[in-house]
Scaffold this motif. Structure first.
Motif, PDB file in Angstrom:
ATOM      1  N   TYR A 113       0.839  -1.194   0.000  1.00 17.65           N
ATOM      2  CA  TYR A 113       0.000   0.000   0.000  1.00 17.65           C
ATOM      3  C   TYR A 113       0.876   1.247   0.000  1.00 17.65           C
ATOM      4  N   LYS A 114       1.906   1.193   0.831  1.00 18.66           N
ATOM      5  CA  LYS A 114       2.810   2.340   0.921  1.00 18.66           C
ATOM      6  C   LYS A 114       3.563   2.520  -0.391  1.00 18.66           C
ATOM      7  N   SER A 115       4.038   1.403  -0.967  1.00 18.17           N
ATOM      8  CA  SER A 115       4.840   1.551  -2.176  1.00 18.17           C
ATOM      9  C   SER A 115       3.976   2.020  -3.342  1.00 18.17           C
ATOM     10  N   LYS A 116       2.671   1.731  -3.300  1.00 21.86           N
ATOM     11  CA  LYS A 116       1.807   2.148  -4.397  1.00 21.86           C
ATOM     12  C   LYS A 116       1.396   3.614  -4.258  1.00 21.86           C
ATOM     13  N   PHE A 117       1.076   4.057  -3.036  1.00 25.25           N
ATOM     14  CA  PHE A 117       0.502   5.394  -2.897  1.00 25.25           C
ATOM     15  C   PHE A 117       1.465   6.432  -2.336  1.00 25.25           C
TER      16      PHE A 117
ATOM     17  N   GLY B 210       4.790   7.956   6.500  1.00 23.60           N
ATOM     18  CA  GLY B 210       5.338   6.735   5.903  1.00 23.60           C
ATOM     19  C   GLY B 210       5.384   5.538   6.838  1.00 23.60           C
ATOM     20  N   GLU B 211       4.777   5.629   8.019  1.00 25.31           N
ATOM     21  CA  GLU B 211       4.687   4.465   8.899  1.00 25.31           C
ATOM     22  C   GLU B 211       3.226   4.324   9.341  1.00 25.31           C
ATOM     23  N   PHE B 212       2.806   3.066   9.509  1.00 26.80           N
ATOM     24  CA  PHE B 212       1.405   2.798   9.862  1.00 26.80           C
ATOM     25  C   PHE B 212       1.310   2.616  11.375  1.00 26.80           C
ATOM     26  N   TYR B 213       1.004   3.700  12.069  1.00 32.87           N
ATOM     27  CA  TYR B 213       0.981   3.674  13.526  1.00 32.87           C
ATOM     28  C   TYR B 213      -0.387   3.267  14.044  1.00 32.87           C
ATOM     29  N   GLY B 214      -0.402   2.558  15.188  1.00 26.61           N
ATOM     30  CA  GLY B 214      -1.668   2.267  15.840  1.00 26.61           C
ATOM     31  C   GLY B 214      -2.225   3.531  16.472  1.00 26.61           C
ATOM     32  N   VAL B 215      -3.516   3.842  16.206  1.00 30.12           N
ATOM     33  CA  VAL B 215      -4.154   5.001  16.840  1.00 30.12           C
ATOM     34  C   VAL B 215      -5.340   4.572  17.712  1.00 30.12           C
ATOM     35  N   GLY B 216      -5.795   3.358  17.543  1.00 27.42           N
ATOM     36  CA  GLY B 216      -6.934   2.915  18.352  1.00 27.42           C
ATOM     37  C   GLY B 216      -6.784   1.452  18.714  1.00 27.42           C
TER      38      GLY B 216
END
Lengths: 315, 414
Positions: free
Chosen positions: B282-286, B388-394
């Motif tokens: 997902y990150k590399s695509k968007f 650029g990092e997928f952090y937990g928010v919930g």
């Protein structure tokens, strides 16, 4: 009854007793393997019941198998087990009747394509219903059925499919179907109700396949459409029946047993490439053995003066 | 090769079939007679079939990396000596029946000491009764099922580490309630869901939760698996101008919906997509356009343990592949738990290992884990791409939870 017939019957009975006692002497893995063997033997024989004499290649095996499994997924926890099997039988028969009446007038190739589509159609219907009506997808099957119970039920079903197949072959229906398989036009001119004969046999065959699905379902605990309606089952069954030879009642069983063992051997020894090797085996069977092992055996034994091909020594 | 040379003759094929029987039978003759010179660990994963993609991203790299790391350290510590791991593995061909058979084989034929679970909800449920009957610990780290508490009771050897779909939906709604309370969003929600297990379960849990929290569900649509043209749904949702867009989607549609939303300039204050949002793909695509996108999963991206895990995962994979930011770390943590339980017990005693898993505390890449009734007490349910990092928010109460960035920044031209 002649002495040889009595001897054969006694041998068959003794063999059955041995098979029935098997779960007491083998471990879980061999029981698993035996369940697989019985499952495919019943499926391939039931498939051959219809497709052997009529020469219609049906790819609908997984449609009926899945319907059986789904019946258990929906009703398994609600009703007594025999009742669940009875309902599965009724649903399988009803579906086969509807499908049979509407499609068995089609000629060979159209029928193959239709039956292939049927499995997908039923799967989509189940998904549509679960998504829009029940709002659950993926059902749990918690019923008190042990692996040995599954084995015994399959064994009983195997006996039933052979007995019924034997009776059909000796009935007017079986005779009519052989004529239909040779030439449908001739059969019609002989005054045979072609559609009725085909639909009847298609329904009998489908009921057995549905029951196998129902009996197997408790093995998986969890059923969703992609598990119940797995298209590879349809192809495996066809190839097993073709390897054995679908024109004899016991032909498909001759194919299902070695192939089940071969698949098992391949996925044990070559886990990464087993699918590829299985594909090659499929091709070889279709090209090298058009009438199956049974057909080859019959050709070899008819050609008496020529000695049978000597088996090569394994490397 | 025995198979290919002699294929032509049908007589030999029959012989080959018999050889197969003999081959299968001979497996049982191979008994481990030596003293514990290795710990046998078995698994059957989907190397082929529809599950192969998920297993190849989330499960297999972690199994392989863990075995490599343990063996590089000399093996598992049993008492005062280290014993290397020996792996036995099969392909379950994404079939429940094959998975069941493969596990029976691992248990009775290969006599493995421990078994690592297959990938996915369906297969974990299919092997549940087998592992329970044989008394093997079952650390299911890729199964999301609402029946997890009931399953843990039914099979006390099983541990359901990824949680329930109700947990996922409720956490999302809690986060929305909090943001609305802070005045960051209004109360209009548009929801789409894929017509398969995941989408159905999560949307079924979200509907009542949203209604209870007085959100207005302006759009609620289900689409079949494999839908190619997602633009009508995106355009319809955009026309309603919702504050929140929720998609309980699968990876292909997660990518498709994001792409369509960007093209249509549909930029709600909260843009949430399902499985796949946490994937490195997902990150590399968007790229920069991931900023502010929320999705299922997440991890404590700031923790040293996670940073270290990410680096080791990249180094261990052949092509430097990154793990996904959801089940990967949980899978690796499950292996650490198994290792710690085995080493604390100090011998191959499955019953004691199960007991330790039920009661012990474990130090893992996802932090300290202590199970209650065989379930973890904390999950990451909502993540957000930030820098650029997928952090937990919930849930916001989790250690290391980041504050969500709301409203989501505008889409950029790629």
């Amino acid at each position: 009854m002649s002495p040889t017939q009595i001897a054969a019957l006694a041998a068959g009975g003794a063999g059955l007793v041995v098979l029935a006692l098997l779960p007491f002497y083998i471990d879980a893995y061999y029981l698993s393997l035996s369940i697989s063997l019985l499952q495919f033997t019943v499926l391939a024989t039931a498939w051959g019941l219809f497709s052997g004499p009529t020469r219609y290649v049906s790819l609908a095996t997984t449609a009926f198998f899945g319907v059986g499994a789904y019946t258990v997924a929906v009703l398994g926890e609600l009703l007594a087990w025999p009742l669940v099997l009875l309902i599965a039988t009724a649903i399988g028969a009803l579906m086969a009747l509807i499908v049979g009446i509407s499609t068995l007038r089609l000629s060979g190739l159209h029928f193959v394509i239709f039956t292939f589509g049927l499995a997908e159609l039923v799967r989509q219907l189940v998904i549509w219903y679960e998504v829009n009506k029940t709002r659950v997808l993926g059902r749990y099957v918690f019923v008190d059925i042990t692996q040995s119970d599954i084995y015994w039920q399959l064994l009983a079903l195997a006996v039933a499919v052979f007995v019924i197949g034997w009776l059909i072959a000796r009935s007017r229906l079986g005779f009519a179907l052989r004529i239909i398989g040779e030439d449908e036009t001739v059969a019609k001119h002989c005054g045979i109700n072609v559609t009725l004969a085909k639909v009847t046999l298609f329904t009998i065959s489908a009921v057995f396949i549905t029951l196998v699905g129902a009996i197997m379902a408790p093995r998986w605990t969890y059923i969703e459409p992609s598990i119940a309606f797995n298209p590879t089952i349809s192809f495996q069954v066809v190839i097993m029946a073709l390897l054995g030879g679908a024109h004899r009642l016991w032909g498909p069983a001759v194919g299902s047993i070695p192939l089940t063992l071969l698949f098992e051997f391949l996925s044990t020894r070559f886990p990464a490439t087993s699918t590829l090797i299985i594909g090659i085996v499929f091709l070889l069977i279709v090209y090298a053995l058009p009438s199956g092992v049974v057909g080859l055996w019959e050709r070899v034994s008819r050609r008496k003066p020529e000695p049978p091909v000597a088996p090569q020594v394994q490397a | 090769m025995l198979w290919e040379e002699n294929m032509v003759s049908s007589v030999t094929r029959l012989a080959a079939g018999l050889a197969a029987i003999a081959g299968v039978a001979s497996l049982s003759a191979v008994e481990p007679v030596l003293a514990q010179s290795s710990v046998k660990i078995g698994y059957a994963l989907s190397r082929t079939g529809p599950n192969a993609g998920g297993a190849a991203v989330t499960t297999l790299p972690n199994y392989e990396m863990w075995v490599k790391e343990v063996n590089a350290a000399g093996g598992l510590k049993l008492g005062d000596k280290r014993v290397p791991i020996e792996v036995v593995q099969y392909d379950d061909r994404s079939s429940a029946e094959e998975a069941a058979k493969a596990l029976d084989r691992l248990i009775t034929q290969d006599k493995v000491d421990f078994i690592l679970p297959p990938w996915g909800t369906g297969l974990n449920l299919a092997v549940g009764p087998i592992l329970n009957k044989a008394g093997y610990p079952h650390l299911a780290s890729t199964a999301v099922t609402d029946r997890a508490p009931e399953l843990a009771k039914r099979w006390p050897n099983s541990f359901w580490l990824l949680g329930t779909s109700a947990g996922a939906s409720n956490t999302l709604v809690e986060l929305l309630v909090k943001l609305r309370g802070e005045g960051k969003i209004g109360d209009t929600v548009a929801m789409v869901s894929v017509a398969d297990g995941f989408g159905i379960d999560l949307s079924a849990a979200a509907r009542p939760a949203l209604a209870k929290a007085n959100f207005k569900l302006a759009y609620d649509k289900t689409y079949p698996v494999g839908t190619q043209d997602l633009s009508p749904m995106v355009n319809e949702a955009k026309a309603l101008n919702p504050d929140v867009f929720i998609a309980f989607s699968y990876p292909p549609d997660t990518l498709g919906l994001t792409e369509q939303a960007r093209i249509a300039g549909f930029n709600p204050k909260i843009f949430y997509t399902g499985v796949g949002t946490a994937f490195p793909l997902y990150k590399s695509k968007f790229g920069a356009n991931t900023e502010g996108v929320m999705g299922i999963g997440g991890w404590s991206g700031d923790s040293a343990a996670i940073k270290d895990y990410l680096a080791r995962h990249k180094a261990a994979s052949a092509n430097g592949a990154e793990p996904d930011r959801w089940a990967s770390a949980v899978t690796y943590a499950s292996l650490q738990m198994l290792q710690q339980a085995i080493e604390r017990v100090g011998k191959i005693d499955r019953e004691a290992v199960i007991k330790d898993l039920q009661t012990g505390t474990f130090d893992t890449v996802i932090g300290k884990v202590k199970l209650e009734n065989n379930l973890p007490t904390k999950h990451w349910w909502v993540g957000q791409w930030q820098g650029g990092e997928f952090y937990g928010v919930g849930p916001a109460s989790n250690e290391g939870a980041r504050a969500p960035v709301v409203p989501k920044p505008a889409w950029k031209a790629p």
